[in-house]
Design a protein around this motif. Structure first.
Motif, PDB file in Angstrom:
ATOM      1  N   LEU A   1       0.866  -1.173   0.000  1.00 51.40           N
ATOM      2  CA  LEU A   1       0.000   0.000   0.000  1.00 51.40           C
ATOM      3  C   LEU A   1       0.902   1.222   0.000  1.00 51.40           C
ATOM      4  N   PHE A   2       0.643   2.150  -0.902  1.00 51.17           N
ATOM      5  CA  PHE A   2       1.464   3.344  -1.053  1.00 51.17           C
ATOM      6  C   PHE A   2       0.738   4.561  -0.504  1.00 51.17           C
ATOM      7  N   GLY A   3       1.452   5.402   0.223  1.00 51.25           N
ATOM      8  CA  GLY A   3       0.876   6.663   0.683  1.00 51.25           C
ATOM      9  C   GLY A   3       1.473   7.107   2.008  1.00 51.25           C
ATOM     10  N   GLU A   4       1.204   8.347   2.340  1.00 49.87           N
ATOM     11  CA  GLU A   4       1.625   8.892   3.634  1.00 49.87           C
ATOM     12  C   GLU A   4       0.955   8.072   4.741  1.00 49.87           C
ATOM     13  N   PHE A   5       1.729   7.658   5.724  1.00 50.08           N
ATOM     14  CA  PHE A   5       1.218   6.764   6.757  1.00 50.08           C
ATOM     15  C   PHE A   5      -0.031   7.319   7.438  1.00 50.08           C
ATOM     16  N   GLU A   6      -0.036   8.618   7.731  1.00 45.79           N
ATOM     17  CA  GLU A   6      -1.191   9.180   8.439  1.00 45.79           C
ATOM     18  C   GLU A   6      -2.435   9.251   7.562  1.00 45.79           C
ATOM     19  N   GLU A   7      -2.284   9.051   6.252  1.00 46.47           N
ATOM     20  CA  GLU A   7      -3.418   9.145   5.335  1.00 46.47           C
ATOM     21  C   GLU A   7      -3.917   7.789   4.817  1.00 46.47           C
ATOM     22  N   THR A   8      -3.108   6.752   4.930  1.00 42.84           N
ATOM     23  CA  THR A   8      -3.534   5.443   4.433  1.00 42.84           C
ATOM     24  C   THR A   8      -4.550   4.826   5.385  1.00 42.84           C
ATOM     25  N   GLU A   9      -5.320   3.884   4.862  1.00 43.49           N
ATOM     26  CA  GLU A   9      -6.383   3.264   5.663  1.00 43.49           C
ATOM     27  C   GLU A   9      -5.818   2.180   6.573  1.00 43.49           C
ATOM     28  N   LEU A  10      -6.081   2.309   7.844  1.00 45.98           N
ATOM     29  CA  LEU A  10      -5.610   1.331   8.821  1.00 45.98           C
ATOM     30  C   LEU A  10      -6.138  -0.061   8.502  1.00 45.98           C
ATOM     31  N   SER A  11      -7.390  -0.172   8.070  1.00 45.08           N
ATOM     32  CA  SER A  11      -7.957  -1.494   7.782  1.00 45.08           C
ATOM     33  C   SER A  11      -7.166  -2.207   6.684  1.00 45.08           C
ATOM     34  N   LYS A  12      -6.713  -1.474   5.681  1.00 49.76           N
ATOM     35  CA  LYS A  12      -5.909  -2.082   4.609  1.00 49.76           C
ATOM     36  C   LYS A  12      -4.539  -2.502   5.131  1.00 49.76           C
ATOM     37  N   GLU A  13      -3.972  -1.693   6.023  1.00 48.67           N
ATOM     38  CA  GLU A  13      -2.672  -2.050   6.602  1.00 48.67           C
ATOM     39  C   GLU A  13      -2.792  -3.278   7.506  1.00 48.67           C
ATOM     40  N   LEU A  14      -3.881  -3.377   8.238  1.00 42.47           N
ATOM     41  CA  LEU A  14      -4.089  -4.567   9.068  1.00 42.47           C
ATOM     42  C   LEU A  14      -4.310  -5.803   8.203  1.00 42.47           C
ATOM     43  N   ASP A  15      -5.026  -5.654   7.085  1.00 41.80           N
ATOM     44  CA  ASP A  15      -5.168  -6.769   6.137  1.00 41.80           C
ATOM     45  C   ASP A  15      -3.805  -7.171   5.567  1.00 41.80           C
ATOM     46  N   MET A  16      -2.968  -6.178   5.279  1.00 39.07           N
ATOM     47  CA  MET A  16      -1.624  -6.454   4.764  1.00 39.07           C
ATOM     48  C   MET A  16      -0.807  -7.243   5.788  1.00 39.07           C
ATOM     49  N   ILE A  17      -0.863  -6.845   7.032  1.00 39.41           N
ATOM     50  CA  ILE A  17      -0.151  -7.569   8.092  1.00 39.41           C
ATOM     51  C   ILE A  17      -0.686  -8.993   8.196  1.00 39.41           C
ATOM     52  N   GLN A  18      -2.002  -9.139   8.086  1.00 41.23           N
ATOM     53  CA  GLN A  18      -2.615 -10.472   8.144  1.00 41.23           C
ATOM     54  C   GLN A  18      -2.088 -11.367   7.021  1.00 41.23           C
ATOM     55  N   VAL A  19      -2.037 -10.849   5.791  1.00 41.60           N
ATOM     56  CA  VAL A  19      -1.588 -11.647   4.650  1.00 41.60           C
ATOM     57  C   VAL A  19      -0.074 -11.832   4.669  1.00 41.60           C
ATOM     58  N   ASN A  20       0.660 -10.722   4.758  1.00 45.65           N
ATOM     59  CA  ASN A  20       2.115 -10.758   4.604  1.00 45.65           C
ATOM     60  C   ASN A  20       2.843 -11.391   5.775  1.00 45.65           C
ATOM     61  N   ILE A  21       2.261 -11.310   6.958  1.00 41.54           N
ATOM     62  CA  ILE A  21       2.932 -11.842   8.158  1.00 41.54           C
ATOM     63  C   ILE A  21       2.156 -13.001   8.780  1.00 41.54           C
ATOM     64  N   THR A  22       0.916 -12.744   9.193  1.00 47.28           N
ATOM     65  CA  THR A  22       0.176 -13.737   9.972  1.00 47.28           C
ATOM     66  C   THR A  22      -0.112 -15.006   9.183  1.00 47.28           C
ATOM     67  N   ALA A  23      -0.649 -14.879   7.981  1.00 50.78           N
ATOM     68  CA  ALA A  23      -0.956 -16.074   7.182  1.00 50.78           C
ATOM     69  C   ALA A  23       0.311 -16.847   6.856  1.00 50.78           C
ATOM     70  N   LEU A  24       1.379 -16.142   6.504  1.00 50.58           N
ATOM     71  CA  LEU A  24       2.666 -16.780   6.211  1.00 50.58           C
ATOM     72  C   LEU A  24       3.175 -17.552   7.429  1.00 50.58           C
ATOM     73  N   THR A  25       3.075 -16.945   8.597  1.00 46.27           N
ATOM     74  CA  THR A  25       3.541 -17.587   9.832  1.00 46.27           C
ATOM     75  C   THR A  25       2.683 -18.809  10.160  1.00 46.27           C
ATOM     76  N   GLU A  26       1.365 -18.664  10.050  1.00 44.70           N
ATOM     77  CA  GLU A  26       0.475 -19.780  10.361  1.00 44.70           C
ATOM     78  C   GLU A  26       0.695 -20.961   9.422  1.00 44.70           C
TER      79      GLU A  26
END
Length: 190
Positions: free
Chosen positions: A92-117
Motif C-alpha cells: 500500500l502506497f501513501g503517507e502513513f497518516e493518510e492510508t487506511e488502517l484497515s488495509k494495513e491490518l489486512d496487509m499484516i494479516q496476509v504478509n505476516i500472519t498467514a505466512l507464519t500460520e
C-alpha cells in the motif's frame, strides 16, 4: 508419485510463474488465491499442459482463520504438502497518516500472519516426517525502511528475519544442520 507444491497467491505475478515452473517440472500443485475464476482457468491450463494434478483452494488470507481452514481442507482431502511457497502478499502506497488502517491490518494479516500460520501448520508436518521445503517470498524491501510504504517494508523485513531464523533452526542454504527436517529458504527458487 509426484511431490506436491502449495502456492499462495497463485493466480498472478510471481505466484503464477511458480505455478507453471513447478508444474512444468512434474510437481502437482495446490493453487491458493481469492480469485476463483482465475484459479479454475489456471488449474485447467496446468492440467492440460503439464499432465499433473492442480488442486484449487479459494481463500482470502486477509481473513482471520483462513489459513487454519485452508490447512484443514487440504488435510481432509489427504493431500501431502512437500513444498510450501508463501507468496501471497500486497503493499500500500501513501503517507502513513493518510492510508487506511484497515488495509494495513489486512496487509499484516496476509504478509505476516498467514505466512507464519501456514509455516507453522505445514512445517510441523514436514518436521514430523523429516522432509519438506518452505520458500517465503520477501522483497528487497526487507533490507531497508520504506517511506510511503512503511507497513509493507516492515512486513517484508519480518518475512526475511523469520525465514532466516527457520533456516537456522531447520537447516538451510547457509549451512546444513544435523537434523533431517524441512529446508526454509527466502527469495530463492529451488
Amino acid at each position: 508419485m509426484n511431490k506436491t507444491v502449495l502456492i499462495t497467491g497463485a493466480s498472478s505475478g510471481i505466484g503464477l510463474n511458480f505455478s507453471h515452473k513447478f508444474a512444468g517440472s512434474g510437481h502437482d500443485v495446490i493453487l491458493v488465491a481469492r480469485s476463483e475464476e482465475k484459479l479454475l482457468a489456471l488449474s485447467q491450463e496446468i492440467t492440460n499442459k503439464y499432465e499433473v494434478k492442480a488442486h484449487v483452494f479459494i481463500s482470502d488470507l486477509s481473513k482471520s482463520q483462513a489459513t487454519k481452514k485452508l490447512y484443514d481442507e487440504i488435510k481432509a482431502q489427504g493431500i501431502r504438502v512437500d513444498i510450501l511457497i508463501n507468496n501471497a502478499g500486497f503493499g500500500l502506497f501513501g503517507e502513513f497518516e493518510e492510508t487506511e488502517l484497515s488495509k494495513e491490518l489486512d496487509m499484516i494479516q496476509v504478509n505476516i500472519t498467514a505466512l507464519t500460520e501456514l509455516s507453522k501448520y505445514i512445517g510441523k508436518d514436514m518436521v514430523s516426517r523429516k522432509s519438506g521445503r518452505i520458500l517465503n517470498v520477501a522483497s528487497t524491501a526487507a533490507f531497508q525502511p520504506g517511506p510511503l510504504m512503511a507497513v509493507y517494508y516492515a512486513t517484508k523485513g519480518y518475512v526475511l528475519s523469520f525465514s532466516e531464523a527457520l533456516a537456522n533452526e531447520w537447516g538451510g542454504p547457509r549451512g546444513e544442520s544435523d537434523r533431517s527436517v524441512p529446508r526454509c529458504h527466502q527469495n530463492r527458487f529451488q
